[in-house]
Design an enzyme around this catalytic site. Structure first.
Site, PDB file in Angstrom:
ATOM      1  N   ASP A  86      10.203 -19.517  61.332  1.00 17.14           N
ATOM      2  CA  ASP A  86       9.592 -20.638  62.047  1.00 17.14           C
ATOM      3  C   ASP A  86       8.136 -20.269  62.275  1.00 17.14           C
ATOM      4  O   ASP A  86       7.823 -19.402  63.088  1.00 17.14           O
ATOM      5  CB  ASP A  86      10.337 -20.839  63.383  1.00 17.14           C
ATOM      6  CG  ASP A  86       9.603 -21.799  64.324  1.00 17.14           C
ATOM      7  OD1 ASP A  86       8.712 -22.530  63.864  1.00 17.14           O
ATOM      8  OD2 ASP A  86       9.954 -21.802  65.522  1.00 17.14           O
ATOM      9  N   LYS A 131      -1.969 -23.992  62.591  1.00 18.45           N
ATOM     10  CA  LYS A 131      -0.988 -24.920  62.029  1.00 18.45           C
ATOM     11  C   LYS A 131      -1.462 -26.371  62.086  1.00 18.45           C
ATOM     12  O   LYS A 131      -1.136 -27.174  61.221  1.00 18.45           O
ATOM     13  CB  LYS A 131       0.320 -24.766  62.807  1.00 18.45           C
ATOM     14  CG  LYS A 131       1.495 -25.554  62.256  1.00 18.45           C
ATOM     15  CD  LYS A 131       2.751 -25.185  63.015  1.00 18.45           C
ATOM     16  CE  LYS A 131       3.971 -25.948  62.540  1.00 18.45           C
ATOM     17  NZ  LYS A 131       5.164 -25.531  63.290  1.00 18.45           N
ATOM     18  N   GLU A 179      11.882 -28.755  61.074  1.00 23.49           N
ATOM     19  CA  GLU A 179      12.193 -28.014  62.301  1.00 23.49           C
ATOM     20  C   GLU A 179      13.348 -28.637  63.097  1.00 23.49           C
ATOM     21  O   GLU A 179      14.262 -27.911  63.505  1.00 23.49           O
ATOM     22  CB  GLU A 179      10.927 -27.884  63.169  1.00 23.49           C
ATOM     23  CG  GLU A 179       9.957 -26.862  62.605  1.00 23.49           C
ATOM     24  CD  GLU A 179       8.562 -26.944  63.191  1.00 23.49           C
ATOM     25  OE1 GLU A 179       8.371 -27.643  64.210  1.00 23.49           O
ATOM     26  OE2 GLU A 179       7.650 -26.305  62.636  1.00 23.49           O
ATOM     27  N   ASP A 181      11.355 -31.132  71.112  1.00 25.07           N
ATOM     28  CA  ASP A 181      10.815 -29.780  70.904  1.00 25.07           C
ATOM     29  C   ASP A 181       9.439 -29.697  71.555  1.00 25.07           C
ATOM     30  O   ASP A 181       8.462 -30.246  71.040  1.00 25.07           O
ATOM     31  CB  ASP A 181      10.738 -29.499  69.389  1.00 25.07           C
ATOM     32  CG  ASP A 181      10.172 -28.115  69.069  1.00 25.07           C
ATOM     33  OD1 ASP A 181       9.634 -27.441  69.981  1.00 25.07           O
ATOM     34  OD2 ASP A 181      10.246 -27.701  67.899  1.00 25.07           O
TER      35      ASP A 181
HETATM   36  P1  ADP Z   1       5.455 -23.158  69.229  1.00 25.85           P
HETATM   37  O1  ADP Z   1       6.669 -23.515  68.436  1.00 25.85           O
HETATM   38  O2  ADP Z   1       4.614 -24.345  69.570  1.00 25.85           O
HETATM   39  O3  ADP Z   1       4.637 -22.099  68.632  1.00 25.85           O
HETATM   40  P2  ADP Z   1       7.261 -22.098  71.298  1.00 25.85           P
HETATM   41  O4  ADP Z   1       8.393 -23.013  71.126  1.00 25.85           O
HETATM   42  O5  ADP Z   1       7.474 -20.676  70.991  1.00 25.85           O
HETATM   43  O6  ADP Z   1       5.930 -22.600  70.637  1.00 25.85           O
HETATM   44  O7  ADP Z   1       6.798 -22.226  72.825  1.00 25.85           O
HETATM   45  C1  ADP Z   1       5.746 -21.486  73.332  1.00 25.85           C
HETATM   46  C2  ADP Z   1       5.418 -22.001  74.691  1.00 25.85           C
HETATM   47  O8  ADP Z   1       6.563 -21.856  75.543  1.00 25.85           O
HETATM   48  C3  ADP Z   1       4.282 -21.252  75.340  1.00 25.85           C
HETATM   49  O9  ADP Z   1       3.423 -22.175  75.954  1.00 25.85           O
HETATM   50  C4  ADP Z   1       5.005 -20.408  76.381  1.00 25.85           C
HETATM   51  O10 ADP Z   1       4.191 -20.138  77.492  1.00 25.85           O
HETATM   52  C5  ADP Z   1       6.136 -21.316  76.766  1.00 25.85           C
HETATM   53  N1  ADP Z   1       7.248 -20.599  77.410  1.00 25.85           N
HETATM   54  C6  ADP Z   1       7.942 -19.559  76.899  1.00 25.85           C
HETATM   55  N2  ADP Z   1       8.874 -19.158  77.779  1.00 25.85           N
HETATM   56  C7  ADP Z   1       8.771 -19.985  78.860  1.00 25.85           C
HETATM   57  C8  ADP Z   1       9.455 -20.065  80.114  1.00 25.85           C
HETATM   58  N3  ADP Z   1      10.437 -19.232  80.440  1.00 25.85           N
HETATM   59  N4  ADP Z   1       9.081 -21.045  80.972  1.00 25.85           N
HETATM   60  C9  ADP Z   1       8.087 -21.887  80.653  1.00 25.85           C
HETATM   61  N5  ADP Z   1       7.410 -21.853  79.506  1.00 25.85           N
HETATM   62  C10 ADP Z   1       7.737 -20.905  78.619  1.00 25.85           C
HETATM   63 MG    MG Z   2       8.093 -24.449  67.492  1.00 25.27          MG
END
Ligand code: ADP
Ligand code: MG
Length: 571
Positions: free
Chosen positions: A8, A73, A149, A171
């Protein structure tokens, strides 16, 4: 061929997973963490990726703010360029740096080379998907398939094991929100509608939270620090940490050493309650509900017609997000153990299915172009028509084209043209050991089987001896929409020309068959005059066959055929 894993490639965080012992497992990176920040930093002549890049970015923020690349991205498939030290990097080149690190970390962890199933947002265009493929190529990573996704997320939740249902995937990641409605039936998953906001995610929550902390710090120390990049950096990192803490606690203490000019520091401490935080981010969360309404409208569904709501992405850990979604959808949304890893986990499941380690999920997929084999004279003989839903299995029976041939070559083509010349050769193989027999006597069954993963197996079987030979083709589905459209357009454009060629090939084939009967006839006692007539008709046919006129060949063939029939009758 290496171990097939799922990757991913996220806007803010990326993640890789592998199917092991019956379940998808997230692959820890070199720092032992499951998420690799999608951040690249150029430090001198070094390039840092992931957590190391984040650390470096924080330490060089003041000196070198322009050397950190984030959220690349969003630029995939555009002509945007990142300029570093006079060098221009394309988005795929930057993404490739992240992918390379993920690949290396996975290979290190698994101890063998890897190939991947990559995920992209459902709304990604061909150009964006191609850019993602390009990134993988640059990273030295073989991509076996690109899947959506939300589809990957749905796989991770096992929705493909359910009978019939409409599933919503919400998402909310670090940089973007994607909402999709999927149709799930008979183990197949199809995206019905998708909407989102590519500029709305955890980063925005961090930004408004950081502004709150900034105001409080101003009140505490009497200085406006919003112009100080170092202070902004420290506070936004503290904001993200506090945001994460507030997902599981009802209040959290923020404590940061803030620079107040020169070598002076000020210890800023404040307590933020979940309630305060929720009030702060309510407008943002309300904004995330807009695409939810949008996909419902686009798919003509009411909330109660959605069988399941799945929450994916790190930000869905925030309780207020769940609450808003529950209210709007009138049902309790589902979250996995790993909302930020589940897209990679789903991709790993899909990878396992592709590798044949798992027979489960199917993406509702169709053969993008017709598949078939070449027959006499370069004529394309379709076996699986384009847009046939896979998995599928079809057999056609062919015969030999020449007398006493003991082997046939099976050439597998893909395309819409009537002549193989205009189509794409996917592979070929030989079936040998055929019984010596006149042309047309040996029967060969050719079977095309496309499995759920899109792999094509072509088998040729000699019906007399039972001998079989086969070939497996994996790359047939790697077509962009443009390629498919071009193939279909060309086929229409060249239909006349191809038809003429096909007729020519058919008339030659018929002529060969006639000539094959001459041997038998010549062994009989024929009067001299008849023998001469036969020779003449044969010569005329052979002359016609050298030309390109199908009608001419057919006429000469008819003449010879008349002679042959007459003589078989008489002698
Ligand atoms: P992406 O797919 O957009 O790269 P993710 O799905 O990995 O991102 O999400 C990342 C985001 O989730 C970040 O903004 C991070 O701070 C937030 N995040 C991760 N864990 C938590 C949590 N426990 N509570 C709130 N936000 C969270
Ligand atoms: Mg993502």
């Amino acid at each position: 061929m290496g171990k097939l894993i799922g990757i991913d490639l996220g806007t803010t965080k990326s993640c890789a997973a592998v199917y092991q012992n019956g379940a998808p497992v997230l692959i820890p990176n070199r720092e032992g963490s499951r998420m690799t920040p999608s951040v690249v930093v150029f430090a001198g002549n070094k390039r840092l990726v992931g957590q190391a890049a984040v650390r470096q970015a924080e330490s060089q923020a003041q000196r070198d703010p322009g050397r950190t690349v984030r959220s690349i991205k969003r630029e995939m498939g555009t002509s945007a360029r990142v300029r570093i030290d006079g060098h221009l990097y394309s988005p795929p080149e930057i993404s490739a740096m992240i992918l390379r690190q993920l690949r290396e970390d996975a290979e290190e962890y698994l101890g063998e080379p890897v190939e991947a199933v990559l995920t992209v947002p459902a709304y990604f265009t061909d150009a964006q998907r191609q850019a993602t493929r390009d990134a993988a190529t640059i990273a030295g990573l073989t991509v076996r398939q690109i899947i959506n996704e939300p589809t990957a997320a749905a796989l991770a939740f096992g929705v493909n094991h359910e009978p019939v249902s409409r599933v919503m995937v919400y998402d909310l990641g670090g940089g973007a929100l994607d909402v999709s409605v999927l149709d799930v039936r008979d183990k197949q998953i199809k995206v019905l509608a998708t909407a989102g906001n590519s500029r709305l995610g955890g980063d925005d929550i961090d930004r408004v939270f950081c502004e709150l902390l900034m105001r409080r710090a101003f009140a505490a120390c009497g200085r406006d620090l919003s112009g100080d990049p170092r202070a902004v950096q420290l506070l936004s990192r503290a904001a993200e940490k506090a945001k994460i803490a507030l997902s599981s606690e009802t209040e959290t203490k923020v404590s940061v050493q803030l620079p107040t000019g020169g070598k002076d520091f000020f210890l800023f401490e404040t307590v933020v309650t979940r309630q305060e935080f929720e009030q702060l981010i309510r407008p943002l969360i309300e904004m995330t509900m807009e695409p939810v309404r949008q996909v419902l409208a686009d798919s003509h569904l009411r909330p109660e017609e959605i069988g399941k709501v799945l929450m994916v992405g790190g930000c869905t850990r925030i309780p207020a997000v769940r609450n808003s979604l529950r209210l709007l959808m009138g049902q309790e949304p589902f979250t996995g153990d790993d909302p930020d890893g589940c897209v990679a986990a789903g991709a790993a499941l899909w990878a396992a299915a592709l590798a044949g380690e798992l027979n489960g999920p199917t993406l509702l997929d169709v053969a993008p172009l017709t598949l078939g084999i070449e027959t006499m004279g370069g004529v394309f003989s379709p076996i699986i028509p384009r847009n046939t839903t896979i998995p599928v299995r079809k057999t056609a029976v062919y015969t030999t084209a020449a007398n006493f041939q003991t082997s046939v070559e099976i050439k597998v083509y893909q395309g819409e043209r009537q002549m193989t010349r205009g189509n794409r050769l996917l592979g070929c193989f030989k079936l040998t050991g055929l019984k010596r027999a006149p042309r047309g006597m040996v029967q060969i069954a050719v079977t095309f089987a496309i499995d759920a993963s899109g792999m094509v197996q072509v088998t040729a079987r000699d019906l007399a001896t039972g001998r079989t030979q086969d070939i497996v083709i994996t790359a047939y589905g790697n077509l962009s929409r443009q390629e498919v459209e071009r193939a279909v357009r060309d086929a229409q454009m060249y239909a006349r020309e191809d038809h003429a060629r096909k007729q020519l090939a058919a008339s030659r084939d018929a002529a060969e068959a006639l000539l094959g009967q001459l041997g038998e006839l010549r062994r009989r006692e024929l009067p001299r005059e008849d023998r001469r007539k036969l020779d003449e008709a044969e010569k005329r046919l052979r002359r016609a066959m050298k030309g390109q006129d199908a009608e001419n060949i057919r006429r000469a063939g008819d003449l010879l055929s008349d002679e042959i029939n007459r003589m078989f009758y008489l002698y």
